[in-house]
Design a protein around this motif. Sequence first.
Motif, PDB file in Angstrom:
ATOM      1  N   TYR A  34       0.830  -1.196   0.000  1.00  0.00           N
ATOM      2  CA  TYR A  34       0.000   0.000   0.000  1.00  0.00           C
ATOM      3  C   TYR A  34       0.867   1.250   0.000  1.00  0.00           C
ATOM      4  O   TYR A  34       2.062   1.208   0.284  1.00  0.00           O
ATOM      5  CB  TYR A  34      -0.905   0.032   1.241  1.00  0.00           C
ATOM      6  CG  TYR A  34      -1.957  -1.047   1.263  1.00  0.00           C
ATOM      7  CD1 TYR A  34      -3.169  -0.858   0.617  1.00  0.00           C
ATOM      8  CD2 TYR A  34      -1.733  -2.246   1.917  1.00  0.00           C
ATOM      9  CE1 TYR A  34      -4.140  -1.849   0.629  1.00  0.00           C
ATOM     10  CE2 TYR A  34      -2.699  -3.246   1.938  1.00  0.00           C
ATOM     11  CZ  TYR A  34      -3.900  -3.035   1.286  1.00  0.00           C
ATOM     12  OH  TYR A  34      -4.856  -4.015   1.294  1.00  0.00           O
ATOM     13  N   GLY A  35       0.231   2.364  -0.310  1.00  0.00           N
ATOM     14  CA  GLY A  35       0.888   3.656  -0.211  1.00  0.00           C
ATOM     15  C   GLY A  35      -0.144   4.721   0.104  1.00  0.00           C
ATOM     16  O   GLY A  35      -1.346   4.457   0.177  1.00  0.00           O
ATOM     17  N   SER A  36       0.321   5.919   0.319  1.00  0.00           N
ATOM     18  CA  SER A  36      -0.555   7.071   0.505  1.00  0.00           C
ATOM     19  C   SER A  36       0.209   8.288  -0.007  1.00  0.00           C
ATOM     20  O   SER A  36       1.331   8.150  -0.512  1.00  0.00           O
ATOM     21  CB  SER A  36      -0.937   7.244   1.982  1.00  0.00           C
ATOM     22  OG  SER A  36       0.218   7.433   2.770  1.00  0.00           O
ATOM     23  N   VAL A  37      -0.373   9.455   0.100  1.00  0.00           N
ATOM     24  CA  VAL A  37       0.276  10.668  -0.397  1.00  0.00           C
ATOM     25  C   VAL A  37       0.195  11.757   0.663  1.00  0.00           C
ATOM     26  O   VAL A  37      -0.871  11.980   1.253  1.00  0.00           O
ATOM     27  CB  VAL A  37      -0.369  11.168  -1.707  1.00  0.00           C
ATOM     28  CG1 VAL A  37       0.392  12.374  -2.255  1.00  0.00           C
ATOM     29  CG2 VAL A  37      -0.406  10.060  -2.752  1.00  0.00           C
ATOM     30  N   SER A  38       1.321  12.410   0.914  1.00  0.00           N
ATOM     31  CA  SER A  38       1.379  13.527   1.858  1.00  0.00           C
ATOM     32  C   SER A  38       2.131  14.679   1.231  1.00  0.00           C
ATOM     33  O   SER A  38       2.846  14.520   0.229  1.00  0.00           O
ATOM     34  CB  SER A  38       2.094  13.109   3.151  1.00  0.00           C
ATOM     35  OG  SER A  38       1.352  12.178   3.886  1.00  0.00           O
TER      36      SER A  38
END
Length: 252
Positions: free
Chosen positions: A112-116
């Motif tokens: 998984y990943g996310s964005v900040s």
Amino acid sequence: MCTQAHRFRQICALLFTLLFSTFNFAETPAMTIAYADYQPYSFAEKETARGIEIDVLNEALNRRMHIPVVHSILPWKRVQKYVKSGEIDAYVAVATPERLSYANASQEAVTYGSVSAFTQTADTRLDDTDILTLQDLKPYRLGVVAGSGWAKRNLTNHFIQPAYSTSALAEMLKLNRIDMIVENPYIFNYHLKQFADDEFNVREIPIANQKLSLVLFINKSSPYADILPRFDATLRKMQSDGTLEKINAKYR
């Protein structure tokens, strides 16, 4: 005494036996998987592919499903081109309609990943902000890694300054050439130790609704196109027995 017709049938039977035997006992070709150089998910170290995705797929495909696997680290555009043409069997990426037009995707995520957004702590403009929306980013100069598919899909009306590495983006932020870096925090924090110093500190602000599932794509014409149900079941088992968490923990 054999008739000519009988001899012909014998020859046909022998040819059929040889052909059938060759088909059954020929060695199965290894499944080829390509990746971008995108630490800590995938990267080359001493000519060996390493990273979260490689470790997950080695465990799932090679050790548990007994499928021989060959990994390659290539420029991302080339990875997508080769899988689309069928020269390489598979890659790991976020699902898009274009990718699904030529490849089947796993239901379970490889990782998984996310964005900040990452800003300098000395920049006080967002001191009272705990989370950002895509709209909130519009007034700012945004640094992104060149070729980012996420940026192309989500930042079409924003001011974007691309660079070829996370480290190069950090240098741009340090020199105030951009206002913030928009990046997967897993990747950014992995690189942070390479460029952090006493005069350069950053603050992370998550961007809302940007969790990313990275799934396995296999070209529809690949001899391995039908393994995805077994692969999904294997990933679920790796999740339940703690293997996925152990692999991710190695790269934190």
